[in-house]
Design an enzyme around this catalytic site. Structure first.
Site, PDB file in Angstrom:
ATOM      1  N   GLY A  79       0.819  -1.331  -0.149  1.00 20.49           N
ATOM      2  CA  GLY A  79      -0.182  -0.258   0.023  1.00 20.49           C
ATOM      3  C   GLY A  79       0.763   1.705  -0.041  1.00 20.49           C
ATOM      4  O   GLY A  79       0.447   2.233  -0.713  1.00 20.49           O
ATOM      5  N   THR A  81       2.832   4.677  -0.721  1.00 20.76           N
ATOM      6  CA  THR A  81       3.156   5.240  -2.357  1.00 20.76           C
ATOM      7  C   THR A  81       4.677   5.077  -2.621  1.00 20.76           C
ATOM      8  O   THR A  81       5.684   4.847  -1.739  1.00 20.76           O
ATOM      9  CB  THR A  81       2.733   6.404  -2.134  1.00 20.76           C
ATOM     10  N   HIS A 136      -5.813  15.192   2.592  1.00 20.96           N
ATOM     11  CA  HIS A 136      -5.012  14.221   3.647  1.00 20.96           C
ATOM     12  C   HIS A 136      -4.859  14.613   4.428  1.00 20.96           C
ATOM     13  O   HIS A 136      -5.140  16.420   4.784  1.00 20.96           O
ATOM     14  CB  HIS A 136      -3.897  13.688   2.914  1.00 20.96           C
ATOM     15  N   LYS A 140       1.108  13.280   6.300  1.00 25.16           N
ATOM     16  CA  LYS A 140       1.208  12.333   5.259  1.00 25.16           C
ATOM     17  C   LYS A 140       2.225  13.188   4.066  1.00 25.16           C
ATOM     18  O   LYS A 140       2.809  13.826   4.779  1.00 25.16           O
ATOM     19  CB  LYS A 140       0.376  12.103   3.736  1.00 25.16           C
TER      20      LYS A 140
HETATM   21  N1  LIG Z   1      -2.730   2.216  -0.904  1.00 23.54           N
HETATM   22  C1  LIG Z   1      -3.055   2.384   0.267  1.00 23.54           C
HETATM   23  O1  LIG Z   1      -4.774   2.284   0.151  1.00 23.54           O
HETATM   24  C2  LIG Z   1      -2.816   3.599   1.422  1.00 23.54           C
HETATM   25  C3  LIG Z   1      -1.806   3.796   1.717  1.00 23.54           C
HETATM   26  N2  LIG Z   1      -1.522   4.386   2.343  1.00 23.54           N
HETATM   27  C4  LIG Z   1       0.565   4.735   2.385  1.00 23.54           C
HETATM   28  O2  LIG Z   1       0.979   3.835   2.908  1.00 23.54           O
HETATM   29  C5  LIG Z   1       1.784   3.923   3.702  1.00 23.54           C
HETATM   30  C6  LIG Z   1       2.095   4.252   5.145  1.00 23.54           C
HETATM   31  O3  LIG Z   1       0.635   4.883   5.732  1.00 23.54           O
HETATM   32  P1  LIG Z   1       0.418   5.610   7.906  1.00 23.54           P
HETATM   33  O4  LIG Z   1      -0.068   4.487   8.118  1.00 23.54           O
HETATM   34  O5  LIG Z   1      -0.109   6.556   7.213  1.00 23.54           O
HETATM   35  O6  LIG Z   1       2.421   6.551   7.821  1.00 23.54           O
HETATM   36  P2  LIG Z   1       2.369   6.024   9.235  1.00 23.54           P
HETATM   37  O7  LIG Z   1       3.314   7.127   9.286  1.00 23.54           O
HETATM   38  O8  LIG Z   1       1.354   6.152  10.228  1.00 23.54           O
HETATM   39  O9  LIG Z   1       2.975   4.633   9.245  1.00 23.54           O
HETATM   40  C7  LIG Z   1       4.169   3.934   8.332  1.00 23.54           C
HETATM   41  C8  LIG Z   1       5.116   2.785  10.001  1.00 23.54           C
HETATM   42  O10 LIG Z   1       6.034   1.856   9.184  1.00 23.54           O
HETATM   43  C9  LIG Z   1       6.939   2.153   9.864  1.00 23.54           C
HETATM   44  N3  LIG Z   1       8.494   2.232   9.604  1.00 23.54           N
HETATM   45  C10 LIG Z   1       9.006   2.959   9.124  1.00 23.54           C
HETATM   46  N4  LIG Z   1      10.230   2.498   7.899  1.00 23.54           N
HETATM   47  C11 LIG Z   1       9.808   0.818   8.734  1.00 23.54           C
HETATM   48  C12 LIG Z   1      10.955  -0.037   7.906  1.00 23.54           C
HETATM   49  N5  LIG Z   1      12.312  -0.016   7.241  1.00 23.54           N
HETATM   50  N6  LIG Z   1      10.289  -1.495   8.239  1.00 23.54           N
HETATM   51  C13 LIG Z   1       9.099  -1.183   8.935  1.00 23.54           C
HETATM   52  N7  LIG Z   1       8.263  -0.227   9.994  1.00 23.54           N
HETATM   53  C14 LIG Z   1       8.659   0.620   9.424  1.00 23.54           C
HETATM   54  C15 LIG Z   1       7.127   3.469  11.023  1.00 23.54           C
HETATM   55  O11 LIG Z   1       8.031   3.546  12.050  1.00 23.54           O
HETATM   56  P3  LIG Z   1       7.917   5.231  12.290  1.00 23.54           P
HETATM   57  O12 LIG Z   1       6.630   5.988  13.023  1.00 23.54           O
HETATM   58  O13 LIG Z   1       8.978   4.586  13.726  1.00 23.54           O
HETATM   59  O14 LIG Z   1       9.009   5.601  11.051  1.00 23.54           O
HETATM   60  C16 LIG Z   1       5.131   4.119  11.417  1.00 23.54           C
HETATM   61  O15 LIG Z   1       5.342   2.910  12.054  1.00 23.54           O
HETATM   62  C17 LIG Z   1       2.766   5.839   3.051  1.00 23.54           C
HETATM   63  O16 LIG Z   1       2.934   5.039   1.530  1.00 23.54           O
HETATM   64  C18 LIG Z   1       0.568   6.464   2.703  1.00 23.54           C
HETATM   65  O17 LIG Z   1       1.176   7.100   1.610  1.00 23.54           O
HETATM   66  C19 LIG Z   1      -1.884   4.574   2.908  1.00 23.54           C
HETATM   67  C20 LIG Z   1      -3.099   4.532   3.279  1.00 23.54           C
HETATM   68  C21 LIG Z   1      -4.035   3.610   2.349  1.00 23.54           C
HETATM   69  O1  LIG Z   2      -1.471   8.511   3.199  1.00 24.40           O
HETATM   70  C1  LIG Z   2      -2.622   8.023   3.342  1.00 24.40           C
HETATM   71  O2  LIG Z   2      -3.586   8.795   4.428  1.00 24.40           O
HETATM   72  C2  LIG Z   2      -3.187   7.672   1.882  1.00 24.40           C
HETATM   73  N1  LIG Z   2      -2.002   7.352   1.471  1.00 24.40           N
HETATM   74  C3  LIG Z   2      -2.316   6.821  -0.531  1.00 24.40           C
HETATM   75  C4  LIG Z   2      -2.071   7.598  -1.156  1.00 24.40           C
HETATM   76  O3  LIG Z   2      -1.541   8.313  -1.367  1.00 24.40           O
HETATM   77  O4  LIG Z   2      -3.114   7.773  -2.242  1.00 24.40           O
HETATM   78  C5  LIG Z   2      -4.191   6.168   0.279  1.00 24.40           C
HETATM   79  C6  LIG Z   2      -5.109   6.925   0.593  1.00 24.40           C
HETATM   80  O5  LIG Z   2      -5.580   8.156   0.032  1.00 24.40           O
HETATM   81  C7  LIG Z   2      -4.671   7.732   1.957  1.00 24.40           C
END
Ligand SMILES: NC(=O)C1=CN([C@@H]2O[C@H](COP(=O)(O)OP(=O)(O)OC[C@H]3O[C@@H](n4cnc5c(N)ncnc54)[C@H](OP(=O)(O)O)[C@@H]3O)[C@@H](O)[C@H]2O)C=CC1
Ligand SMILES: O=C(O)C1=N[C@H](C(=O)O)C[C@H](O)C1
EC number: 1.17.1.8
Length: 251
Positions: A79, A81, A136, A140
């Site tokens: 997921g 990006t 968003h 982000k």
């Molecule tokens: N495709 C989809 O439907 C969606 C995609 N996204 C994308 O997903 C990604 C994550 O979003 P989100 O959950 O909001 O972000 P968060 O920052 O809440 O979560 C990311 C997590 O990954 C951890 N992390 C960092 N580096 C590593 C590593 N090398 N190995 C394992 N874990 C690691 C972070 O730790 P720390 O904070 O300590 O760095 C944090 O706990 C983004 O790119 C977002 O755009 C989000 C929502 C939906």
């Molecule tokens: O970072 C987010 O939150 C999300 N990231 C994805 C994106 O960049 O499109 C999916 C969704 O919009 C949430």
């Protein structure tokens, strides 16, 4: 894969990763065998017997994670990006050396967002103007969102197929950024607002009318049914797949 899919979650403590852990634990056909977050050793994945991982980490680290998984024959549902054509090509190269491994990269796992993109692509050929507004939470990292990028690419392709030229825009003087980013000729605008999760509007316009297509993820649980669908399908799709729509019969 076995009947119960053994799953490791990368980014397990994050906003989406923690929801994914909950969903994987609750689903009858998936078993959570590894929670990996920043600083943890990826080697733990191998010891856990994970057959597939889900990655919701950060654009800066996702490629290293995927190189490790593909090298160890672990399928990945991604997921995170930040994927451009060069990154996708690199992934294809790694997968060529591991021909039974599957990787799904999906800009958005919510069914509503997939339909919003599809409806936008369908509508695009009928309107002179089309712009994308993504909204968003302010934590982000990337802008524009992966979803907005993909939507703009789909709109641009539909406009090209329909023989439409550039959208009308008489702007001759503007502050930098005032007209948004240019993705394949489509303007994309990004807002970062506390209290929001993930939202997008596609605004289209023609003679005397406009059409707005809007999607809202109010809760990150909106992404988990799509992630589970990806996990269930990934072993049967070796190589690289971009977009969950290919697994849902939407393509
Ligand atoms: N495709 C989809 O439907 C969606 C995609 N996204 C994308 O997903 C990604 C994550 O979003 P989100 O959950 O909001 O972000 P968060 O920052 O809440 O979560 C990311 C997590 O990954 C951890 N992390 C960092 N580096 C590593 C590593 N090398 N190995 C394992 N874990 C690691 C972070 O730790 P720390 O904070 O300590 O760095 C944090 O706990 C983004 O790119 C977002 O755009 C989000 C929502 C939906
Ligand atoms: O970072 C987010 O939150 C999300 N990231 C994805 C994106 O960049 O499109 C999916 C969704 O919009 C949430």
């Amino acid at each position: 894969m076995t009947e119960t899919i053994k799953v490791g979650v990368l980014g397990a403590l994050g906003k989406v990763g923690s929801e994914v852990c909950r969903a994987v634990e609750q689903a009858p056909d998936t078993e959570l065998v590894a929670r990996i977050d920043a600083g943890d050793d990826l080697g733990g994945l191998v010891g856990s017997g994970a057959e597939a991982v889900v990655d919701f980490t950060h654009p800066d680290v996702v490629m290293d994670n995927l190189e490790f998984c593909v090298r160890h024959g672990i399928h990945a549902v991604v997921g995170t990006t930040g994927f451009d054509a060069a990154r996708l090509d690199t992934l294809r190269g790694w997968l060529a050396d591991s021909p039974t491994t599957g990787v799904l990269v999906a800009p958005n796992f919510s069914i509503g967002a997939l339909l919003m993109m599809r409806f936008a692509a369908e509508a695009a050929r009928w309107f002179e103007s089309a712009e994308v507004v993504e909204l968003h939470h302010p934590d982000k990292a990337d802008a524009p969102s992966g979803t907005a990028r993909r939507t703009a690419e789909l709109i641009a392709a539909a406009r090209r197929d329909a023989g439409l030229g550039p959208a009308p825009d008489a702007t001759s003087t503007a502050l930098e950024g005032a007209r948004g980013a240019d993705v394949d000729g489509i303007r994309v605008h990004g807002l970062r607002i506390r209290g929001m999760v993930a939202h997008q509007e596609v605004v289209l316009g023609g003679l005397g009318e406009t059409l707005t297509i809007r999607h809202d993820s109010m809760d990150r649980a909106s992404f988990t049914p799509g992630v589970l669908a990806g996990l269930r399908a990934i072993a049967d799709h070796p190589g690289l797949t971009v977009g969950l729509d290919h697994f849902l019969g939407l393509d």
